[in-house]
Design a protein around this motif. Structure first.
Motif, PDB file in Angstrom:
ATOM      1  N   VAL A  23       0.836  -1.197   0.000  1.00 43.90           N
ATOM      2  CA  VAL A  23       0.000   0.000   0.000  1.00 43.90           C
ATOM      3  C   VAL A  23       0.871   1.247   0.000  1.00 43.90           C
ATOM      4  O   VAL A  23       0.619   2.210  -0.741  1.00 43.90           O
ATOM      5  CB  VAL A  23      -0.959   0.003   1.217  1.00 43.90           C
ATOM      6  CG1 VAL A  23      -1.623   1.371   1.373  1.00 43.90           C
ATOM      7  CG2 VAL A  23      -2.018  -1.065   1.064  1.00 43.90           C
ATOM      8  N   VAL A  24       1.902   1.242   0.836  1.00 46.50           N
ATOM      9  CA  VAL A  24       2.795   2.402   0.926  1.00 46.50           C
ATOM     10  C   VAL A  24       3.494   2.638  -0.411  1.00 46.50           C
ATOM     11  O   VAL A  24       3.552   3.773  -0.912  1.00 46.50           O
ATOM     12  CB  VAL A  24       3.831   2.200   2.053  1.00 46.50           C
ATOM     13  CG1 VAL A  24       4.877   3.314   2.029  1.00 46.50           C
ATOM     14  CG2 VAL A  24       3.129   2.169   3.406  1.00 46.50           C
ATOM     15  N   ARG A  25       4.010   1.564  -1.034  1.00 46.08           N
ATOM     16  CA  ARG A  25       4.709   1.708  -2.311  1.00 46.08           C
ATOM     17  C   ARG A  25       3.764   2.159  -3.415  1.00 46.08           C
ATOM     18  O   ARG A  25       4.099   3.035  -4.215  1.00 46.08           O
ATOM     19  CB  ARG A  25       5.380   0.391  -2.701  1.00 46.08           C
ATOM     20  CG  ARG A  25       6.507  -0.029  -1.784  1.00 46.08           C
ATOM     21  CD  ARG A  25       7.476  -0.972  -2.482  1.00 46.08           C
ATOM     22  NE  ARG A  25       6.805  -2.116  -3.076  1.00 46.08           N
ATOM     23  CZ  ARG A  25       6.575  -3.273  -2.440  1.00 46.08           C
ATOM     24  NH1 ARG A  25       6.957  -3.403  -1.175  1.00 46.08           N
ATOM     25  NH2 ARG A  25       5.978  -4.271  -3.046  1.00 46.08           N
ATOM     26  N   MET A  62     -15.144  -0.764  -0.287  1.00 43.59           N
ATOM     27  CA  MET A  62     -14.202  -0.196  -1.252  1.00 43.59           C
ATOM     28  C   MET A  62     -13.969   1.288  -0.995  1.00 43.59           C
ATOM     29  O   MET A  62     -14.893   2.023  -0.635  1.00 43.59           O
ATOM     30  CB  MET A  62     -14.758  -0.391  -2.671  1.00 43.59           C
ATOM     31  CG  MET A  62     -13.849   0.130  -3.773  1.00 43.59           C
ATOM     32  SD  MET A  62     -14.600  -0.149  -5.391  1.00 43.59           S
ATOM     33  CE  MET A  62     -14.626   1.515  -6.018  1.00 43.59           C
ATOM     34  N   ALA A  63     -12.728   1.695  -1.145  1.00 39.93           N
ATOM     35  CA  ALA A  63     -12.366   3.111  -1.051  1.00 39.93           C
ATOM     36  C   ALA A  63     -11.258   3.384  -2.052  1.00 39.93           C
ATOM     37  O   ALA A  63     -10.505   2.483  -2.426  1.00 39.93           O
ATOM     38  CB  ALA A  63     -11.914   3.466   0.359  1.00 39.93           C
ATOM     39  N   THR A  64     -11.149   4.623  -2.501  1.00 43.24           N
ATOM     40  CA  THR A  64     -10.110   5.003  -3.456  1.00 43.24           C
ATOM     41  C   THR A  64      -9.175   6.032  -2.826  1.00 43.24           C
ATOM     42  O   THR A  64      -9.561   6.772  -1.912  1.00 43.24           O
ATOM     43  CB  THR A  64     -10.728   5.581  -4.732  1.00 43.24           C
ATOM     44  OG1 THR A  64     -11.556   6.703  -4.386  1.00 43.24           O
ATOM     45  CG2 THR A  64     -11.563   4.538  -5.446  1.00 43.24           C
ATOM     46  N   SER A  65      -7.956   6.062  -3.350  1.00 44.42           N
ATOM     47  CA  SER A  65      -6.952   6.996  -2.833  1.00 44.42           C
ATOM     48  C   SER A  65      -6.199   7.635  -3.998  1.00 44.42           C
ATOM     49  O   SER A  65      -5.829   6.937  -4.955  1.00 44.42           O
ATOM     50  CB  SER A  65      -5.962   6.260  -1.926  1.00 44.42           C
ATOM     51  OG  SER A  65      -4.920   7.118  -1.504  1.00 44.42           O
ATOM     52  N   PRO A  66      -5.949   8.936  -3.928  1.00 40.93           N
ATOM     53  CA  PRO A  66      -5.140   9.580  -4.973  1.00 40.93           C
ATOM     54  C   PRO A  66      -3.671   9.224  -4.777  1.00 40.93           C
ATOM     55  O   PRO A  66      -3.268   8.717  -3.727  1.00 40.93           O
ATOM     56  CB  PRO A  66      -5.380  11.062  -4.721  1.00 40.93           C
ATOM     57  CG  PRO A  66      -5.642  11.149  -3.248  1.00 40.93           C
ATOM     58  CD  PRO A  66      -6.385   9.901  -2.898  1.00 40.93           C
ATOM     59  N   CYS A  67      -2.872   9.490  -5.774  1.00 39.95           N
ATOM     60  CA  CYS A  67      -1.430   9.276  -5.650  1.00 39.95           C
ATOM     61  C   CYS A  67      -0.901  10.148  -4.509  1.00 39.95           C
ATOM     62  O   CYS A  67      -1.202  11.343  -4.440  1.00 39.95           O
ATOM     63  CB  CYS A  67      -0.730   9.628  -6.958  1.00 39.95           C
ATOM     64  SG  CYS A  67       1.051   9.348  -6.940  1.00 39.95           S
ATOM     65  N   GLY A  68      -0.139   9.539  -3.611  1.00 41.03           N
ATOM     66  CA  GLY A  68       0.398  10.279  -2.476  1.00 41.03           C
ATOM     67  C   GLY A  68      -0.588  10.460  -1.336  1.00 41.03           C
ATOM     68  O   GLY A  68      -0.343  11.240  -0.417  1.00 41.03           O
ATOM     69  N   GLY A  69      -1.718   9.747  -1.383  1.00 39.02           N
ATOM     70  CA  GLY A  69      -2.743   9.883  -0.355  1.00 39.02           C
ATOM     71  C   GLY A  69      -2.341   9.238   0.958  1.00 39.02           C
ATOM     72  O   GLY A  69      -1.329   8.525   1.065  1.00 39.02           O
ATOM     73  N   ASP A  70      -3.151   9.484   1.981  1.00 37.73           N
ATOM     74  CA  ASP A  70      -2.921   8.942   3.330  1.00 37.73           C
ATOM     75  C   ASP A  70      -3.319   7.464   3.331  1.00 37.73           C
ATOM     76  O   ASP A  70      -4.489   7.119   3.207  1.00 37.73           O
ATOM     77  CB  ASP A  70      -3.767   9.726   4.339  1.00 37.73           C
ATOM     78  CG  ASP A  70      -3.482   9.339   5.781  1.00 37.73           C
ATOM     79  OD1 ASP A  70      -3.118   8.173   6.020  1.00 37.73           O
ATOM     80  OD2 ASP A  70      -3.656  10.198   6.668  1.00 37.73           O
ATOM     81  N   THR A  71      -2.329   6.576   3.481  1.00 39.90           N
ATOM     82  CA  THR A  71      -2.597   5.137   3.393  1.00 39.90           C
ATOM     83  C   THR A  71      -3.421   4.636   4.584  1.00 39.90           C
ATOM     84  O   THR A  71      -4.245   3.736   4.426  1.00 39.90           O
ATOM     85  CB  THR A  71      -1.284   4.350   3.308  1.00 39.90           C
ATOM     86  OG1 THR A  71      -0.455   4.670   4.439  1.00 39.90           O
ATOM     87  CG2 THR A  71      -0.531   4.694   2.034  1.00 39.90           C
ATOM     88  N   ASP A  72      -3.187   5.187   5.776  1.00 41.38           N
ATOM     89  CA  ASP A  72      -3.984   4.777   6.936  1.00 41.38           C
ATOM     90  C   ASP A  72      -5.436   5.190   6.750  1.00 41.38           C
ATOM     91  O   ASP A  72      -6.360   4.454   7.113  1.00 41.38           O
ATOM     92  CB  ASP A  72      -3.433   5.401   8.222  1.00 41.38           C
ATOM     93  CG  ASP A  72      -2.091   4.817   8.623  1.00 41.38           C
ATOM     94  OD1 ASP A  72      -1.808   3.660   8.230  1.00 41.38           O
ATOM     95  OD2 ASP A  72      -1.325   5.501   9.324  1.00 41.38           O
ATOM     96  N   LEU A  73      -5.641   6.372   6.166  1.00 43.20           N
ATOM     97  CA  LEU A  73      -6.993   6.875   5.974  1.00 43.20           C
ATOM     98  C   LEU A  73      -7.760   6.028   4.973  1.00 43.20           C
ATOM     99  O   LEU A  73      -8.932   5.689   5.200  1.00 43.20           O
ATOM    100  CB  LEU A  73      -6.957   8.330   5.498  1.00 43.20           C
ATOM    101  CG  LEU A  73      -8.307   8.984   5.208  1.00 43.20           C
ATOM    102  CD1 LEU A  73      -9.163   9.009   6.474  1.00 43.20           C
ATOM    103  CD2 LEU A  73      -8.120  10.399   4.650  1.00 43.20           C
ATOM    104  N   VAL A  74      -7.148   5.653   3.862  1.00 46.88           N
ATOM    105  CA  VAL A  74      -7.863   4.882   2.850  1.00 46.88           C
ATOM    106  C   VAL A  74      -8.234   3.504   3.400  1.00 46.88           C
ATOM    107  O   VAL A  74      -9.313   2.976   3.113  1.00 46.88           O
ATOM    108  CB  VAL A  74      -7.049   4.766   1.546  1.00 46.88           C
ATOM    109  CG1 VAL A  74      -5.815   3.892   1.726  1.00 46.88           C
ATOM    110  CG2 VAL A  74      -7.940   4.200   0.428  1.00 46.88           C
TER     111      VAL A  74
END
Length: 449
Positions: A71-73, A172-184
């Motif tokens: 997820v972090v990568r 399901m949730a989406t995250s932008p590039c560079g988003g908060d991984t814990d939040l998603v």
């Protein structure tokens, strides 16, 4: 030494897979002692240990540790969607058929996941019956993937001689590039919770406000745990009348919570929370005792009806709680009627049937509440040996004007009469409704007339 291998930091790797460790120790006179150690097994063992550290031994999928790292990568490289998946009814498979069947089921689940997922999708086993998926698909495509997973896992599995049906819930949730991984991940978990809350076997996408709703829910949960000791709970009593004579025969105890800040909280809002956080056990015990205390003040022919949660019925402690309260207040068991919804009865039918049989042996009567809104199966009427069927208010309120509702009430009362089961029409609020129940053959009415 031949030149078929390569020298790499003191180790020589041969094409046949052997690995030799080479060390050189200088000696006097310009000489040296060179030693060769076969470290093939040691290196293979190290590779296996490293693999196990990041993979699930049963299914071969990457594990939670690998999921966290990935997820972090991934968040540094692109936008992505996260799918959190729980298997429905998996615990029942383990409990009834055994862990070997459960393990084989997990292996087959993973095979189906791999059949649905594409090259852009990564699946992980996070533990137990929980899985995670990461995909760089756009939101609509990711949602289609989630729907495909739910459909794939809804089909039965053949495990040896057993045909097993489970299902899956997906958040399901989406995250932008560079988003908060814990939040998603938190967002995907909340969406999964909503999928399970809304009936399981479905996909829910995170929407704005879910985090705030969860925070409010936690606050309500914390307040609910201390509601009994704080004296915030109260029972209201709705009368029950025998028909056609309209003689008062009993009362149903209706739970109310008076929150110091929010005012009166509806039961439909706090009962599910109490069931999920475990507070229903203490609340249910209080309801039973308070209802018995109040009933002891009434004439001997008046009974009290108490709603019981399926969480309470999963434990035989309810038998002890009822016995203690009956003894404490000098009440006979026949003056207590326990109400359980049909849906609650069948979700853990075997365990609940055992507890209900114990209650009937004690002398307590059993009523099926809200009949007509669940499965309404004749088999359940026989299996649970009921004393009463309570016809849901939706049929009662419409029975005087709607031919369909009237037909349901008439059919249920006739069937119950043949089975020697009493019937009660719920939510009676007018003389017209009462007269109609009498005409349709219902044996009792409940409501504020």
């Amino acid at each position: 030494m031949d030149g078929q291998g390569r020298h790499d930091q003191g180790e020589h790797h041969f094409e046949d897979g052997r690995i030799l460790s080479i060390s050189c120790r200088p000696t006097g006179g310009g000489g040296a002692i060179i030693t060769y150690d076969d470290v093939t097994e040691a290196r293979e063992g190290q590779k296996k240990i490293a693999h196990l550290a990041y993979h699930d031994a049963l299914t071969g999928l990457p594990n939670r540790r690998s999921f966290t790292d990935r997820v972090v990568r991934l968040s540094r490289q692109s936008s992505f969607a996260m799918l959190m998946l729980d298997l429905d009814r998996f615990k029942a498979v383990n409990d009834t058929l055994g862990h070997p069947v459960g393990d084989e089921l997990l292996v087959q689940v993973v095979a189906r996941l791999r059949g649905v997922c594409g090259d852009a999708d990564l699946a992980f086993r996070l533990g137990g019956d929980e899985f995670g998926l990461l995909t760089t698909r756009q939101q609509a495509e990711a949602h289609a993937l989630a729907d495909g997973i739910v459909r794939a896992l809804a089909a039965p599995f053949q495990i040896g001689e057993h045909l097993v049906s489970i299902g899956a819930s997906v958040g399901m949730a989406t995250s932008p590039c560079g988003g908060d991984t814990d939040l998603v991940q938190r967002m995907a978990d909340l969406a999964l919770y909503k999928a399970k809350e809304n009936g399981r076997g479905r996909v829910e996408v995170y929407r704005e406000g879910m985090i705030e709703e969860a925070a409010a829910r936690r606050r309500l949960e914390a307040d609910l745990v201390g509601a009994v000791e704080a004296g915030q709970l109260e029972l209201h009593y709705q009368p029950l009348f025998d028909l056609p004579g309209r003689a008062l025969s009993g009362f149903e105890a209706l739970l109310r919570w008076h929150h110091p800040e929010r005012g009166t909280v509806p039961p439909g809002e706090f009962i599910p929370i109490a069931e999920q956080c475990g507070a229903i056990v203490d609340i249910g015990a209080w309801v039973i005792d308070e209802a018995c205390r109040q009933a002891a003040l009434w004439p001997a022919h008046i009974y009290v009806s108490v709603n019981v949660s399926p969480v309470q019925l999963r434990s035989p402690d309810i038998l002890w709680q009822l016995t203690r309260s009956l003894d404490r207040h000098g009440l006979t068991p026949r003056r207590i009627e326990v109400e359980v919804t049909e849906t609650a009865m069948i979700e853990n039918s075997e365990a609940i049937a055992t507890v209900l049989a114990g209650l009937r042996a004690l002398g307590v009567r059993i009523a099926m509440d809200d009949f007509g809104t669940g499965y309404s199966s004749l088999a359940h009427l026989r299996a649970f040996k009921l004393d009463r069927i309570k016809i849901d208010r939706s049929f009662v309120s419409g029975s005087h004007a709607d031919a369909g509702s009237a037909a349901v009430v008439r059919a249920v009362t006739a069937m119950a009469r043949d089975l020697a089961i009493a019937t009660t029409g719920e939510g009676v609020e007018s003389e017209e409704q009462l007269a109609n129940l009498i005409e349709l053959g219902c044996g009792a009415a409940q409501g504020f007339l």
